[in-house]
Design an enzyme around this catalytic site. Structure first.
Site, PDB file in Angstrom:
ATOM      1  N   LYS A  97       0.826  -1.208   0.000  1.00 48.89           N
ATOM      2  CA  LYS A  97       0.000   0.000   0.000  1.00 48.89           C
ATOM      3  C   LYS A  97       0.865   1.265   0.000  1.00 48.89           C
ATOM      4  O   LYS A  97       2.085   1.186   0.225  1.00 48.89           O
ATOM      5  CB  LYS A  97      -0.920  -0.042   1.236  1.00 48.89           C
ATOM      6  N   TYR A 118     -12.176  -1.980  -3.890  1.00 48.66           N
ATOM      7  CA  TYR A 118     -12.700  -2.194  -2.539  1.00 48.66           C
ATOM      8  C   TYR A 118     -14.229  -2.112  -2.499  1.00 48.66           C
ATOM      9  O   TYR A 118     -14.805  -1.843  -1.429  1.00 48.66           O
ATOM     10  CB  TYR A 118     -12.099  -1.177  -1.569  1.00 48.66           C
ATOM     11  N   ASN A 123      -1.800  -0.055   7.063  1.00 51.69           N
ATOM     12  CA  ASN A 123      -1.253  -1.335   7.517  1.00 51.69           C
ATOM     13  C   ASN A 123      -0.399  -2.033   6.458  1.00 51.69           C
ATOM     14  O   ASN A 123      -0.237  -3.245   6.467  1.00 51.69           O
ATOM     15  CB  ASN A 123      -2.388  -2.235   8.032  1.00 51.69           C
ATOM     16  N   HIS A 136      -1.938  -5.437   1.516  1.00 48.43           N
ATOM     17  CA  HIS A 136      -3.228  -6.087   1.267  1.00 48.43           C
ATOM     18  C   HIS A 136      -2.965  -7.514   0.802  1.00 48.43           C
ATOM     19  O   HIS A 136      -1.998  -7.756   0.080  1.00 48.43           O
ATOM     20  CB  HIS A 136      -3.985  -5.343   0.154  1.00 48.43           C
ATOM     21  N   GLU A 182      -9.591 -10.081  -7.637  1.00 47.53           N
ATOM     22  CA  GLU A 182      -8.515  -9.107  -7.475  1.00 47.53           C
ATOM     23  C   GLU A 182      -7.406  -9.317  -8.506  1.00 47.53           C
ATOM     24  O   GLU A 182      -6.831  -8.347  -9.014  1.00 47.53           O
ATOM     25  CB  GLU A 182      -7.972  -9.183  -6.048  1.00 47.53           C
TER      26      GLU A 182
HETATM   27  P1  IDP Z   1      -7.919  -6.885   5.638  1.00 47.36           P
HETATM   28  O1  IDP Z   1      -7.072  -5.941   4.791  1.00 47.36           O
HETATM   29  O2  IDP Z   1      -7.157  -7.398   6.825  1.00 47.36           O
HETATM   30  O3  IDP Z   1      -8.553  -7.979   4.829  1.00 47.36           O
HETATM   31  P2  IDP Z   1     -10.529  -5.604   5.696  1.00 47.36           P
HETATM   32  O4  IDP Z   1     -11.521  -5.717   6.815  1.00 47.36           O
HETATM   33  O5  IDP Z   1     -10.818  -6.341   4.422  1.00 47.36           O
HETATM   34  O6  IDP Z   1      -9.096  -5.995   6.281  1.00 47.36           O
HETATM   35  O7  IDP Z   1     -10.385  -4.057   5.395  1.00 47.36           O
HETATM   36  C1  IDP Z   1      -9.719  -3.608   4.225  1.00 47.36           C
HETATM   37  C2  IDP Z   1      -8.800  -2.471   4.595  1.00 47.36           C
HETATM   38  O8  IDP Z   1      -9.578  -1.370   5.083  1.00 47.36           O
HETATM   39  C3  IDP Z   1      -7.823  -2.764   5.737  1.00 47.36           C
HETATM   40  O9  IDP Z   1      -6.652  -3.428   5.336  1.00 47.36           O
HETATM   41  C4  IDP Z   1      -7.518  -1.366   6.244  1.00 47.36           C
HETATM   42  O10 IDP Z   1      -6.588  -0.687   5.410  1.00 47.36           O
HETATM   43  C5  IDP Z   1      -8.886  -0.703   6.118  1.00 47.36           C
HETATM   44  N1  IDP Z   1      -9.678  -0.830   7.349  1.00 47.36           N
HETATM   45  C6  IDP Z   1     -10.277  -1.936   7.852  1.00 47.36           C
HETATM   46  N2  IDP Z   1     -10.924  -1.694   8.993  1.00 47.36           N
HETATM   47  C7  IDP Z   1     -10.742  -0.369   9.229  1.00 47.36           C
HETATM   48  C8  IDP Z   1     -11.171   0.492  10.285  1.00 47.36           C
HETATM   49  O11 IDP Z   1     -11.858   0.100  11.238  1.00 47.36           O
HETATM   50  N3  IDP Z   1     -10.780   1.804  10.183  1.00 47.36           N
HETATM   51  C9  IDP Z   1     -10.024   2.275   9.138  1.00 47.36           C
HETATM   52  N4  IDP Z   1      -9.603   1.493   8.132  1.00 47.36           N
HETATM   53  C10 IDP Z   1      -9.942   0.184   8.180  1.00 47.36           C
HETATM   54 MG    MG Z   2      -9.960  -7.861   3.288  1.00 44.22          MG
END
Ligand code: IDP
Ligand code: MG
Length: 139
Positions: free
Chosen positions: A10, A50, A113, A116, A127
């Site tokens: 990212k 997304y 984070n 992805h 994807e």
């Molecule tokens: P993942 O990447 O671990 O699969 P997902 O729930 O699919 O997590 O969420 C996609 C992305 O959205 C996350 O990697 C993160 O960057 C962002 N995200 C997820 N939950 C939150 C949140 O509660 N606040 C802000 N950003 C979030």
């Molecule tokens: Mg996800």
């Protein structure tokens, strides 16, 4: 079983100069890189990628974040690639991720984070075809 999955370094990972470190960890854990590219997503592309999170409260912020700079998209192949990539990444929230995972080591918030990874074979299919023309993927 050999599987394919999609990883994205990212914008926060690219800006922290973690491209090499993330790829090193992937290759060290036996992922084969079948294809990769650096791209800058438009807002519309980030929203398409997304789309599954459209109704979530963080959707606007997430899609803005994914457009703030270049990303590196990787098509990976390995045994149990989908699950093993998720394990290497760690939990979504870096503070809750296991020690030694990419997100724990380099993530700065639940949003920023670093990486992805596809979460299922259905999402991997979607994807991979979002970013790559499958007929052109090399081995
Ligand atoms: P993942 O990447 O671990 O699969 P997902 O729930 O699919 O997590 O969420 C996609 C992305 O959205 C996350 O990697 C993160 O960057 C962002 N995200 C997820 N939950 C939150 C949140 O509660 N606040 C802000 N950003 C979030
Ligand atoms: Mg996800």
């Amino acid at each position: 079983m050999k599987e394919r999955t999609l990883a994205i370094i990212k914008p926060d990972g690219v800006s922290q100069r973690l491209i090499g470190e993330v790829i090193r960890r992937l290759e060290a854990s036996d992922f084969r890189i079948l294809n990769l590219k650096m791209v800058r997503l438009s807002r519309q592309e980030a929203e398409g990628f997304y789309a599954i999170h459209r109704e979530r409260p963080f959707f606007q912020s997430l899609t803005a974040f994914m457009c703030e700079g270049p990303i590196v998209v990787l098509l990976l192949e390995a045994e149990e690639a989908i699950q093993r990539l998720r394990t290497l990444m760690g939990a979504t929230d870096p503070a809750k991720a296991d020690t030694g995972t990419i997100r724990r080591d380099f993530g700065s918030s639940v949003e920023r984070n670093v990486i992805h990874g596809s979460d299922s074979s259905a999402s991997a299919q979607f994807e991979i075809s979002f970013f790559f023309d499958e007929s052109k993927n090399s081995r």
